[in-house]
Design a protein around this motif. Structure first.
Motif, short mmCIF file in Angstrom:
data_model
loop_
_atom_site.label_atom_id
_atom_site.label_comp_id
_atom_site.label_asym_id
_atom_site.label_seq_id
_atom_site.Cartn_x
_atom_site.Cartn_y
_atom_site.Cartn_z
N GLU A 193 3.06 0.29 0.18
CA GLU A 193 2.40 1.07 1.49
C GLU A 193 1.00 1.59 1.38
OE1 GLU A 193 6.80 1.23 1.69
OE2 GLU A 193 5.22 1.77 0.30
N GLY A 194 0.62 1.66 0.26
CA GLY A 194 -0.89 2.53 0.11
C GLY A 194 -0.87 3.85 0.05
N THR A 195 -1.92 4.48 0.08
CA THR A 195 -2.36 5.86 -0.07
C THR A 195 -3.13 6.20 1.14
OG1 THR A 195 -1.94 5.88 -2.43
CG2 THR A 195 -3.12 7.61 -1.54
N HIS A 208 -7.49 5.51 4.41
CA HIS A 208 -6.23 4.63 3.94
C HIS A 208 -6.82 3.86 2.88
CE1 HIS A 208 -3.12 1.57 4.92
NE2 HIS A 208 -2.76 2.17 4.07
N VAL A 209 -6.27 3.76 1.67
CA VAL A 209 -6.65 2.93 0.75
C VAL A 209 -5.34 2.18 0.37
CG1 VAL A 209 -7.40 2.86 -1.73
CG2 VAL A 209 -8.10 4.85 -0.46
N PRO A 210 -5.24 0.97 1.05
CA PRO A 210 -4.08 -0.12 0.83
C PRO A 210 -3.82 -0.56 -0.27
CG PRO A 210 -6.04 -1.09 1.95
CD PRO A 210 -6.57 0.23 1.89
N GLY A 211 -4.81 -0.55 -1.22
CA GLY A 211 -4.48 -1.12 -2.56
C GLY A 211 -3.78 -0.15 -3.67
N ASP A 212 -3.88 1.00 -3.19
CA ASP A 212 -3.33 1.93 -4.34
C ASP A 212 -1.73 2.06 -3.93
OD1 ASP A 212 -5.63 2.65 -5.48
OD2 ASP A 212 -5.82 4.55 -4.86
N PRO A 251 6.87 10.91 4.80
CA PRO A 251 6.06 10.03 4.98
C PRO A 251 6.31 8.50 4.44
CG PRO A 251 5.06 11.64 3.67
CD PRO A 251 6.30 12.20 3.89
N THR A 252 5.64 7.51 4.64
CA THR A 252 6.02 6.13 4.37
C THR A 252 4.98 5.83 3.23
OG1 THR A 252 4.68 5.09 5.90
CG2 THR A 252 7.08 5.52 6.17
N ARG A 253 3.67 6.67 3.05
CA ARG A 253 2.52 6.49 2.24
C ARG A 253 2.52 7.74 1.25
NH1 ARG A 253 1.99 4.68 7.31
NH2 ARG A 253 1.11 2.69 7.72
N THR A 254 2.20 7.49 0.30
CA THR A 254 1.48 8.65 -0.59
C THR A 254 0.47 9.21 0.10
OG1 THR A 254 2.18 7.58 -2.49
CG2 THR A 254 0.66 9.11 -2.84
#
Length: 371
Positions: free
Chosen positions: A92-94, A145-149, A237-240
């Motif tokens: 999901e990304g960070t 939002h960093v989608p690659g992490d 949350p769904t993301r880090t």
């Protein structure tokens, strides 16, 4: 098992297990020495695979190495799922978020640095962040939002690696190593494990095993909390989420079952593994500014682990002398760097050339200088 081609891996955390699995899969007999494999600092990690949001100007080599390893993670996770179990990779990304104006300034520096390197990071206002993650508090002003992490379930990862190692024929020697030599590991009871090559992957304790490592590897204490959503509370949350709260870093990493891992302090206090009341208070206070709903979560675990720090934040991956390899000093990035480290050790054993990103981590960079 004969010792003519055997490789002894000292350390059973994420790096040691990943190395042992890769070396065994490459056809070498492997002996792994650790009194409690699949535990230690790796068991207490947050699980972030975040080279981009961990990056900072002046640490370009760290980013390059981390990015190289991150690219290997999907295949690494798929192979591990087939060999030992699902490590719980999350895609999901960070979100990197800021609370006050100074924290926004820190994000600005990171965003500009990443833009200069051509890295993807999308800037969001506080309102836009709350549209992505409704639990984020009104005090959060902006974010990236960093989608690659990515992220991984560290405990599922360790369990899967342990299983994969056993299935690949790794011999586990549940003992404590006292010192290492090019072709032998001396155990605490004075017995030896003979082998053709030794790989030191003992994390923060690596400096105790060989004089060359003593000035290069130190323990860095990190305290973590685990919380769990209760009935009626907002879901995790769904993301880090990585946050700066009044310039203090805090991260929140979700697990699929409603658990939330919260950390982490960074303290230079030697081998002290106690959890302090002040650390628990500070982590909860800062996290509540980011996700106010966690005040109603159950606090299910407090713990402290010892990361292995190096003088320049790059790990030590390479040869100390013929027959003696090192894979330690990964600091906050042990989980992230497991695939690239394991691959590098196999290449070293085969006498193959190392990739540029890994060559920067050669311990020879400290030769002739005061660490």
């Amino acid at each position: 098992m004969g010792s003519e081609r055997a490789v002894a891996v000292v350390g059973g955390g994420v790096i040691g297990l990943s190395v042992a699995w890769a070396v065994a899969e490459a056809g070498y007999p492997v002996r792994l020495v650790d009194p409690t494999p699949a535990r230690g600092a790796s068991w207490l990690a947050g699980g972030m695979l975040a080279p981009v949001t961990e990056s900072w100007p002046g640490e370009e080599h760290v980013l390059e190495l981390g990015s190289s390893s991150l690219a290997r993670w999907p295949d690494f996770a798929a192979r591990l799922t087939a060999a030992g179990g699902d490590p719980g990779l999350r895609l999901e990304g960070t979100l990197a978020v800021a609370v006050d104006s100074a924290d926004v300034g820190t994000l600005d520096v990171l965003a500009e640095f990443l833009r200069g390197l051509g890295r993807e990071a999308v800037r969001y206002s506080g309102r836009e962040l709350r549209a992505l993650e409704p639990g984020i508090g009104q005090g959060v002003r902006s974010g990236l939002h960093v989608p690659g992490d990515l992220a991984v379930d560290n405990r599922a990862l360790l369990t899967a690696l342990h299983t994969a190692c056993r299935r690949s024929g790794v011999e586990f020697i549940t003992a404590t190593a006292r010192e290492v030599h090019p072709n032998a590991v001396v155990l605490a009871d004075e017995s030896t494990v003979d082998c053709a090559a030794v790989v030191v992957a003992a994390g923060a304790w690596s400096g105790h095993l060989h004089p060359a490592l003593a000035p290069l590897v130190r323990p860095v204490k990190g305290e973590i909390l685990r919380l769990h959503a209760r009935p009626g509370t907002l879901p995790a949350p769904t993301r880090t989420i990585r946050a700066h709260v009044e310039s203090r870093p805090v991260y929140l990493v979700p697990r699929p079952d409603g658990e939330l891992v919260l950390g982490a302090t960074q303290l230079e206090v030697g081998f002290d593994e106690s959890v302090t009341a002040g650390a628990v208070r500070d982590l909860l206070r800062d996290a509540e500014q980011v996700l106010p709903g966690i005040a109603e979560y159950a606090l299910v675990e407090t713990a402290a682990g010892l990361r292995s720090g190096s003088p320049d934040n790059l790990p030590l991956i390479g040869q100390l002398e013929p027959g003696l390899l090192v894979a330690t000093g990964h600091h906050r990035n042990g989980l992230l760097l497991a695939p690239v480290t394991a691959g590098a050790v196999v290449s070293l054993l085969r006498g193959e050339e190392m990739p540029d990103a890994v060559r920067a981590a050669d311990p020879a960079r400290f030769s002739g200088r005061d660490a």
